[in-house]
Write a protein that holds these residues in place. Structure first.
Motif, PDB file in Angstrom:
ATOM      1  N   ILE A 186       1.058  -0.927   0.064  1.00  0.00           N
ATOM      2  CA  ILE A 186      -0.072   0.046   0.122  1.00  0.00           C
ATOM      3  C   ILE A 186       0.715   1.288  -0.065  1.00  0.00           C
ATOM      4  N   GLY A 187       0.683   2.072  -0.939  1.00  0.00           N
ATOM      5  CA  GLY A 187       1.429   3.331  -1.110  1.00  0.00           C
ATOM      6  C   GLY A 187       0.485   4.584  -1.423  1.00  0.00           C
ATOM      7  N   ASP A 188       0.796   5.550  -0.763  1.00  0.00           N
ATOM      8  CA  ASP A 188       0.217   6.748  -0.936  1.00  0.00           C
ATOM      9  C   ASP A 188       0.188   7.353  -2.103  1.00  0.00           C
ATOM     10  N   GLU A 189       1.515   7.365  -2.878  1.00  0.00           N
ATOM     11  CA  GLU A 189       1.857   7.865  -4.188  1.00  0.00           C
ATOM     12  C   GLU A 189       1.250   7.092  -5.316  1.00  0.00           C
ATOM     13  N   ARG A 190       0.976   7.887  -6.458  1.00  0.00           N
ATOM     14  CA  ARG A 190       0.491   7.030  -7.504  1.00  0.00           C
ATOM     15  C   ARG A 190       1.718   6.626  -8.331  1.00  0.00           C
ATOM     16  N   GLU A 191       2.840   7.044  -8.162  1.00  0.00           N
ATOM     17  CA  GLU A 191       4.032   6.504  -8.661  1.00  0.00           C
ATOM     18  C   GLU A 191       4.505   4.965  -8.354  1.00  0.00           C
ATOM     19  N   HIS A 192       4.864   4.450  -9.188  1.00  0.00           N
ATOM     20  CA  HIS A 192       5.514   2.898  -8.937  1.00  0.00           C
ATOM     21  C   HIS A 192       6.587   3.243  -7.777  1.00  0.00           C
ATOM     22  N   PRO A 193       7.012   2.350  -7.037  1.00  0.00           N
ATOM     23  CA  PRO A 193       8.285   2.470  -6.096  1.00  0.00           C
ATOM     24  C   PRO A 193       9.425   2.946  -6.867  1.00  0.00           C
ATOM     25  N   VAL A 239      -3.679   5.382  -2.792  1.00  0.00           N
ATOM     26  CA  VAL A 239      -4.896   5.532  -1.596  1.00  0.00           C
ATOM     27  C   VAL A 239      -3.922   5.120  -0.228  1.00  0.00           C
ATOM     28  N   PRO A 240      -3.847   6.139   0.377  1.00  0.00           N
ATOM     29  CA  PRO A 240      -3.111   5.973   1.701  1.00  0.00           C
ATOM     30  C   PRO A 240      -3.834   5.103   2.795  1.00  0.00           C
ATOM     31  N   ALA A 241      -3.041   4.361   3.522  1.00  0.00           N
ATOM     32  CA  ALA A 241      -3.719   3.556   4.665  1.00  0.00           C
ATOM     33  C   ALA A 241      -4.048   4.904   5.716  1.00  0.00           C
ATOM     34  N   THR A 242      -5.312   4.363   6.344  1.00  0.00           N
ATOM     35  CA  THR A 242      -5.823   5.496   7.255  1.00  0.00           C
ATOM     36  C   THR A 242      -5.759   4.813   8.704  1.00  0.00           C
ATOM     37  N   LEU A 247       2.356  -7.437   9.408  1.00  0.00           N
ATOM     38  CA  LEU A 247       2.360  -6.088   8.795  1.00  0.00           C
ATOM     39  C   LEU A 247       3.703  -5.531   8.615  1.00  0.00           C
ATOM     40  N   LEU A 248       4.033  -4.977   7.906  1.00  0.00           N
ATOM     41  CA  LEU A 248       5.320  -4.072   8.024  1.00  0.00           C
ATOM     42  C   LEU A 248       5.017  -2.769   7.678  1.00  0.00           C
ATOM     43  N   LEU A 249       5.513  -1.691   8.546  1.00  0.00           N
ATOM     44  CA  LEU A 249       5.258  -0.233   8.335  1.00  0.00           C
ATOM     45  C   LEU A 249       6.661   0.281   7.849  1.00  0.00           C
ATOM     46  N   ALA A 250       6.622   0.646   6.816  1.00  0.00           N
ATOM     47  CA  ALA A 250       7.788   1.688   5.997  1.00  0.00           C
ATOM     48  C   ALA A 250       7.160   2.898   5.443  1.00  0.00           C
ATOM     49  N   THR A 251       6.571   3.689   6.428  1.00  0.00           N
ATOM     50  CA  THR A 251       5.929   4.896   5.983  1.00  0.00           C
ATOM     51  C   THR A 251       6.724   5.955   5.693  1.00  0.00           C
ATOM     52  N   GLY A 252       8.228   5.918   5.967  1.00  0.00           N
ATOM     53  CA  GLY A 252       9.095   6.885   5.722  1.00  0.00           C
ATOM     54  C   GLY A 252       9.065   8.141   6.474  1.00  0.00           C
ATOM     55  N   ALA A 253       9.318   9.157   6.067  1.00  0.00           N
ATOM     56  CA  ALA A 253       9.352  10.572   6.903  1.00  0.00           C
ATOM     57  C   ALA A 253       8.803  11.540   5.733  1.00  0.00           C
ATOM     58  N   PRO A 290       7.460  14.031  -7.792  1.00  0.00           N
ATOM     59  CA  PRO A 290       6.829  15.299  -8.418  1.00  0.00           C
ATOM     60  C   PRO A 290       7.450  16.351  -8.055  1.00  0.00           C
ATOM     61  N   ASP A 291       8.161  16.410  -6.682  1.00  0.00           N
ATOM     62  CA  ASP A 291       8.700  17.514  -6.104  1.00  0.00           C
ATOM     63  C   ASP A 291       9.938  17.678  -6.819  1.00  0.00           C
ATOM     64  N   ALA A 292      10.693  16.803  -7.358  1.00  0.00           N
ATOM     65  CA  ALA A 292      11.786  16.637  -8.055  1.00  0.00           C
ATOM     66  C   ALA A 292      11.425  17.423  -9.728  1.00  0.00           C
ATOM     67  N   ASP A 293      10.574  16.790 -10.059  1.00  0.00           N
ATOM     68  CA  ASP A 293      10.202  17.242 -11.410  1.00  0.00           C
ATOM     69  C   ASP A 293       9.885  18.902 -11.423  1.00  0.00           C
ATOM     70  N   ARG A 294       9.107  19.433 -10.278  1.00  0.00           N
ATOM     71  CA  ARG A 294       8.879  20.817 -10.279  1.00  0.00           C
ATOM     72  C   ARG A 294      10.303  21.411 -10.224  1.00  0.00           C
TER      73      ARG A 294
END
Length: 422
Positions: free
Chosen positions: A36-43, A82-85, A107-113, A135-139
């Motif tokens: 589950i990832g909250d970004e639309r990009e592939h990893p 679709v982020p986990a809530t 369950l593995l939590l790899a939610t980052g920073a 997308p930050d880097a794109d901009r």
């Protein structure tokens, strides 16, 4: 070994989560794997965002871990954008923002920073950036190119690794750069003043202006566009863009809401895990930027925000989830590319933890090694434009044995000869 009927869920679609999913399949797990990832990009990996992709040397696709069809072929279910809530530990379910629930056995939590925001007026103006996601880097890449063409000014808040790498990229495009930093040198809290001064000179020689001992207090603009940045010493600096590079905060909200133990210093508290990356719930592990791990080699609790920790921590957590005996004792490692300087750093030696810095080689020619010692024991080492020495540096750290500082400083003495022998 896990049963084929089990479901392993991973929250976090970055490097740690994707490498964990890949490892589960590589280790023979035949059950269900949901990522589950909250970004639309592939990893993807984050280093290109401030290095090769940002500078224009590499294509956007260089950041991605795998070809898109890898996940389907490996039987890894991607739930992207679709982020986990919520986590229900009693029912062992994860709920996502679209209302879907996934039951898990492990369950593995790899939610980052996530980047720490600048809490000052003007951050809503166009031209104010942060750098964490693709997308930050794109901009930002487009902005740097535009600044270079128009002789524009970039103000960077923070002289950490991200701030310095973006400064180098911006100068490569021809932009004017001012870096505002409250500490007396760049990277002060990471490598201390001795080597911080080296990075100050590296950037100053390329035209970067530093304002140490100051903080941004306001970003001003007109018609929604950045025009200047003010600092707490009363100065105003021309700015057509501003980058907030003041650190990152671990994304622990899900874990906290689920009642998992949180540990570490106030500014960077992470999900508490043991040496096998297991949280206070035996069926939940955590890895990557968000994990505050008890380090068996260093004898302290660390939360490491570096690429190598995600690269290695995700697989270690996956093996532990499978019931394997895991003791995650990797020496912390990171690398940086700035202008024509490439460096690698291994170990952990924050200011105050060491009593001596030993240099080997010629810092003036940008080709040297540096070592941080405590009572003649090597805590950390950095190689700058010197290659294929990381293994030996890490052996010195792992040995925990006293070394001869003069031999350590002597380039004619191989590092293998400095290593203690049984």
């Amino acid at each position: 070994m896990a049963d084929a009927s089990e479901t392993f869920v991973i929250i976090g679609g970055g490097l740690a989560g994707a490498k964990a999913a890949e490892t589960l399949r590589g280790e023979g797990f035949t059950g269900r794997v949901v990522l589950i990832g909250d970004e639309r990009e592939h990893p993807y990996e984050r280093p290109p965002l401030s290095k090769g992709y940002l500078t224009g040397k590499d294509e956007r696709g260089s950041a991605f871990l795998h070809e898109p069809d890898f996940y389907a072929r490996a039987g890894i279910e991607l739930q992207l954008g679709v982020p986990a809530t919520a986590i229900d530990r009693e029912r062992k379910t994860v709920r996502t923002a679209d209302g879907t629930s996934f039951r898990y056995d492990k369950l593995l939590l790899a939610t980052g920073a996530e980047p720490r925001p600048l809490d000052i007026p003007g951050t809503g103006l166009a031209g104010v950036h942060q750098l964490r996601r693709l997308p930050d880097a794109d901009r930002l890449r487009g902005t740097l190119a535009s600044l270079g063409r128009d002789n524009g000014h970039l103000v960077i808040a923070g002289a950490g690794w991200i701030g310095l790498e973006v400064a180098a990229a911006a100068r490569g495009y021809g932009a004017e750069v001012t870096v505002v930093e409250p500490e007396p040198t760049p990277l002060h809290r990471v490598i201390g003043p001795e080597l911080g001064q080296f990075f100050r000179e590296l950037h100053a020689e390329r035209g970067v202006r530093f304002r140490f001992g100051t903080r941004l207090t306001e970003i001003t603009g007109q018609d929604g566009t950045v025009l200047a940045a003010r600092t707490d010493d009363g100065d105003e600096h021309p700015a057509h863009a501003v980058l907030a590079a003041v650190g990152a905060a671990p994304r622990t909200a899900l874990a906290e809401a689920a009642g998992l133990e949180i540990a570490g210093p106030a500014e960077g508290r992470g999900i508490a895990v043991d040496t096998s990356l297991r949280t206070s719930d035996p069926d939940i592990h955590a890895a990557g930027d968000v994990a505050s791990a008890q380090h068996p080699l260093l004898g302290t609790r660390l939360r490491v925000e570096h690429w190598a920790n995600a690269l290695n921590g995700g697989p270690a957590a996956a093996r532990a989830m499978l019931g394997q005996d895991v003791s995650y004792d990797r020496v912390p490692y990171f690398y940086s590319d700035q202008y024509d300087l490439g460096m690698e750093y291994s170990g952990w030696a924050p200011p105050g933890s060491y009593d001596q810095v030993v240099l080997r080689g010629d810092a003036g020619r940008r080709q040297f090694l540096a070592f941080w010692l405590k009572e003649r024991r090597v805590l950390a080492g950095m190689n700058a434009n010197v290659w294929d020495v990381t293994d030996d540096v890490q052996k010195l750290i792992r040995s925990g044995a006293p070394v001869d500082p003069e031999a350590l400083a002597d380039p004619s003495t191989p590092l293998t000869a400095v290593l203690p022998h049984p």
